[in-house]
Design a protein around this motif. Sequence first.
Motif, PDB file in Angstrom:
ATOM      1  N   LYS A  82       0.740  -1.681  -0.110  1.00 22.63           N
ATOM      2  CA  LYS A  82       0.072   0.206  -0.224  1.00 22.63           C
ATOM      3  C   LYS A  82       1.112   1.651   0.286  1.00 22.63           C
ATOM      4  O   LYS A  82       1.799   1.353   0.846  1.00 22.63           O
ATOM      5  CB  LYS A  82      -1.045   0.205   1.173  1.00 22.63           C
ATOM      6  CG  LYS A  82      -1.784   0.826   1.390  1.00 22.63           C
ATOM      7  CD  LYS A  82      -2.883   1.269   2.111  1.00 22.63           C
ATOM      8  CE  LYS A  82      -2.513   0.825   3.903  1.00 22.63           C
ATOM      9  NZ  LYS A  82      -3.744   1.168   4.672  1.00 22.63           N
ATOM     10  N   GLY A  83       0.589   2.354  -1.317  1.00 25.01           N
ATOM     11  CA  GLY A  83       1.349   3.373  -0.756  1.00 25.01           C
ATOM     12  C   GLY A  83       2.147   3.205  -2.074  1.00 25.01           C
ATOM     13  O   GLY A  83       3.120   4.571  -1.544  1.00 25.01           O
ATOM     14  N   ARG A  84       3.001   2.285  -2.185  1.00 30.19           N
ATOM     15  CA  ARG A  84       4.512   1.851  -3.047  1.00 30.19           C
ATOM     16  C   ARG A  84       4.096   2.310  -5.266  1.00 30.19           C
ATOM     17  O   ARG A  84       5.004   2.709  -5.086  1.00 30.19           O
ATOM     18  CB  ARG A  84       4.817   0.532  -2.739  1.00 30.19           C
ATOM     19  CG  ARG A  84       5.129   0.514  -1.596  1.00 30.19           C
ATOM     20  CD  ARG A  84       6.332   1.621  -1.401  1.00 30.19           C
ATOM     21  NE  ARG A  84       7.759   1.221  -2.846  1.00 30.19           N
ATOM     22  CZ  ARG A  84       8.776  -0.234  -2.241  1.00 30.19           C
ATOM     23  NH1 ARG A  84       8.150  -1.069  -1.471  1.00 30.19           N
ATOM     24  NH2 ARG A  84       9.279  -0.440  -3.171  1.00 30.19           N
ATOM     25  N   ILE A  85       2.335   1.823  -4.947  1.00 37.28           N
ATOM     26  CA  ILE A  85       2.496   1.332  -6.911  1.00 37.28           C
ATOM     27  C   ILE A  85       1.353   2.297  -6.858  1.00 37.28           C
ATOM     28  O   ILE A  85       0.413   1.342  -6.426  1.00 37.28           O
ATOM     29  CB  ILE A  85       3.292   0.608  -7.152  1.00 37.28           C
ATOM     30  CG1 ILE A  85       3.430   1.425  -9.143  1.00 37.28           C
ATOM     31  CG2 ILE A  85       2.482  -0.438  -7.610  1.00 37.28           C
ATOM     32  CD1 ILE A  85       4.178   0.235  -9.795  1.00 37.28           C
ATOM     33  N   ASP A  86       0.619   3.311  -7.851  1.00 40.07           N
ATOM     34  CA  ASP A  86      -0.553   3.199  -7.817  1.00 40.07           C
ATOM     35  C   ASP A  86      -1.515   2.456  -9.553  1.00 40.07           C
ATOM     36  O   ASP A  86      -0.451   2.027  -9.678  1.00 40.07           O
ATOM     37  CB  ASP A  86      -1.074   5.203  -8.697  1.00 40.07           C
ATOM     38  CG  ASP A  86      -1.386   5.908  -7.168  1.00 40.07           C
ATOM     39  OD1 ASP A  86      -0.958   5.463  -5.887  1.00 40.07           O
ATOM     40  OD2 ASP A  86      -0.435   7.253  -7.651  1.00 40.07           O
ATOM     41  N   GLY A  87      -2.577   2.387  -9.216  1.00 35.19           N
ATOM     42  CA  GLY A  87      -3.171   1.872 -10.883  1.00 35.19           C
ATOM     43  C   GLY A  87      -2.970   3.134 -11.535  1.00 35.19           C
ATOM     44  O   GLY A  87      -2.202   2.222 -12.848  1.00 35.19           O
ATOM     45  N   ILE A  88      -4.008   3.768 -12.410  1.00 39.53           N
ATOM     46  CA  ILE A  88      -4.167   5.232 -12.892  1.00 39.53           C
ATOM     47  C   ILE A  88      -3.520   5.610 -12.485  1.00 39.53           C
ATOM     48  O   ILE A  88      -4.316   6.370 -11.919  1.00 39.53           O
ATOM     49  CB  ILE A  88      -5.345   4.324 -13.731  1.00 39.53           C
ATOM     50  CG1 ILE A  88      -5.812   2.638 -13.810  1.00 39.53           C
ATOM     51  CG2 ILE A  88      -5.419   5.272 -14.919  1.00 39.53           C
ATOM     52  CD1 ILE A  88      -6.770   3.209 -14.290  1.00 39.53           C
ATOM     53  N   ALA A  89      -2.711   6.597 -13.228  1.00 41.10           N
ATOM     54  CA  ALA A  89      -2.401   7.979 -13.327  1.00 41.10           C
ATOM     55  C   ALA A  89      -1.802   8.941 -14.495  1.00 41.10           C
ATOM     56  O   ALA A  89      -2.345   8.455 -15.960  1.00 41.10           O
ATOM     57  CB  ALA A  89      -1.229   8.102 -11.988  1.00 41.10           C
ATOM     58  N   MET A  90      -3.102  10.714 -14.322  1.00 42.08           N
ATOM     59  CA  MET A  90      -3.471  11.165 -15.445  1.00 42.08           C
ATOM     60  C   MET A  90      -2.281  12.039 -14.619  1.00 42.08           C
ATOM     61  O   MET A  90      -2.964  12.756 -14.286  1.00 42.08           O
ATOM     62  CB  MET A  90      -4.383  11.319 -15.982  1.00 42.08           C
ATOM     63  CG  MET A  90      -5.555  10.741 -15.776  1.00 42.08           C
ATOM     64  SD  MET A  90      -6.463   9.127 -14.573  1.00 42.08           S
ATOM     65  CE  MET A  90      -6.994   8.239 -14.920  1.00 42.08           C
TER      66      MET A  90
END
Length: 738
Positions: A574-582
Amino acid sequence: MAQIRAVLTVAILASAAHPALARDMLVSDQAQFKSAVTKAQPGDAIILADGEWRDFQMVFTGTGTAEKPIALTAQTKGKVLLTGQSNLRIGGRHLLVSGLVFKNGASPTREVISFRRDSKTLATDSRVTEVVIDGFSKTDRRAEDIWVALYGTGNRVDHSHFGGKTNAGVTLAVIRRAGDPLDNRHRIDHNYFGPRPPLGSNGGETIRIGTSEESLSDSHTIVERNIFDRTSGEVEIVSVKSGGNIVRENLVLEAQGAFVLRHGNGNLIERNIFLGKGVPDTGGVRVINRDQVVRDNYFEGLAGTSFKSAVSVMNGVPNSVTNRYHQVANARIEGNSIIDSARITLAAGADAERSAAPTGSKFERNLIVGAKGQDPFRAEGEIGGIAFAGNVEARVAKPLLTAGIEQREIKLERAANGLLYPTDPAFAAVGAPRDLKPVTREEVGAGWYRGDAREAAFGTGSTVSLAAGASLAEAVAEAKAGDTLALATGTYDIAAPLTVQRRLTIASAKDAQPVLRVASRLARIAGGGGLRLANLAIDASAAPGDGALVAVEAGVAPNYSIAFDGVAVRGPGKGRIDGIAMAPGTFADDVTITNSDFAAMGVVVAATGEQEPKGWYPMERLTIGGSRFAGVAMVADLLRKGSDESTFGPWFAMTGSSVANSGAGGASLRISGAQHTDIAQNSFAKSDGIVVIHSVGAPETRIASNAFAATPAPRIEELMWKGPPRGRLIGNVVEARP
């Protein structure tokens, strides 16, 4: 001397009698064009040779006559392409431009075609006809420009094609500035305004006539017999900000928004046809200011409400400043048919500021048939200043209004013009006239141009099978729009992010169980592409650092799509890598997550990149259904800042999903500034709660039938509204933390 005068007279008469003496000057490079402009005389034509003219900033000036304009045209219509950083400035009198195509680029300035050379040299009595501007948009949607800027007086734009604008700025604007002529008398007719997707901010009008600063003077511009096809940039399709204009006989097809009499007085909206086909937020005409006439229009299948109703009459601001809302006075709304439409809103927007109710106005001889047998009338404030007479409404159980609106059984049939009319001759004098003639596609635009086919949708191309161990990066690079890469059982190592430049599906082959093992990131969306992942697993447990599995880069042309369906994602924690970012400046039509699992990662949808206060937001729709989230920082963090009311979205929906052991910063799901929020039939366990933040307008929020175990109750916050938090909280079950 008399003989000399006689000879001169004969010569002049001969010249006038032989227009063939006019010159056709074919030019094949920019230097030749500039030289030809300096030489051109009335009746001459400057002809651009067929081919691509790249990075060509044209300046076309001269003085023609009504009988002999100076022309700028293509050697072959449609075969002269202005690409790259190109634009056109027109200055002078009686100039004619035709046959050009602007494509595959964007203007380096704030205007593509400008009816002025500079602030002192405007165009007068000039014409742009059979010109195409197609997708000629700046890649950062926040970078503003106007495709056609009409200055001066007596100019005409006709039989042209404008479609695919995705960046900020009006498609076609009448520019009215102090010191310039304000009685413009322009004509905008027989044009095809093609699809314009939602901008995701204010500033996406298709036509604007003036601005608030000079709105109390008359422009006398005519907008007639154009087609507006899915022109959905923002809530104002045509924004009238001046007086004395006529908007008539236009055809509006599935376009979100409305024709808005935003500023200025004494405008006429007549004989237009609006066909919404049930598309959300499709509207008709919004009335503000004095002496407006809305008559003989036809509205069918419009699903919009509030400001986007088939007809809305607004409340004003007492003693309003120029750029707010002047009170409606002496409006005439008469002889319109409003059929199968969701709403007619009166005193729209009434609140503590907009407290001046309509006055001295009439609503007469209109035919009303609400959608699904419902009464479309809504009053958001006092409507005693609107007199109703001679209207007929299809019978409803509990009508809001009875005086001046007769409840009758109404049977409708389609006439030869394709529109619905009552079969009972007793209603002949009510509603839209029977002689309406919808403008056809053949009548508008450049007859020789229809534009490119839309990019192929997910799954409509070829299917390419890939064996385990094959290079997914090579396959992605070679794929065409709409293709599907079908993966066999096995592990596919992603050493570097895949670059996706077109709509592409990566999915499991039938009965296969592929795993994408990600070393750092999975993919980056570039060039306006889109990515759909289906029925596969993503192992990001070894991915280092921050960032996102799928990143949409700055400068990507809007409007892309992302979909996860049947995807299982495991992150490094948790908090290390996001899923989708714009990145800021990009915009998604939709992001969809269905039947998927996410565990041990950051924010699954990180959508807070737009921080400007103008009302920008990163996607029109975010939909989550039937999915599971465990140990994630947040399911979604969606942000729309600002207080502008000119957008449709964002739309957010989450249904049938579960969230466990999740949350960061006090929320496991945070939705801020959405216009439509529906969170239903989900379960939250041992997690931070839901936070919905309202910022502008009249947002619709429903939080229903959710279970919250060891999770706080959902919270709604209001940033602008002074009353109690709005929204429907229905049937939720909250179990306190032990």
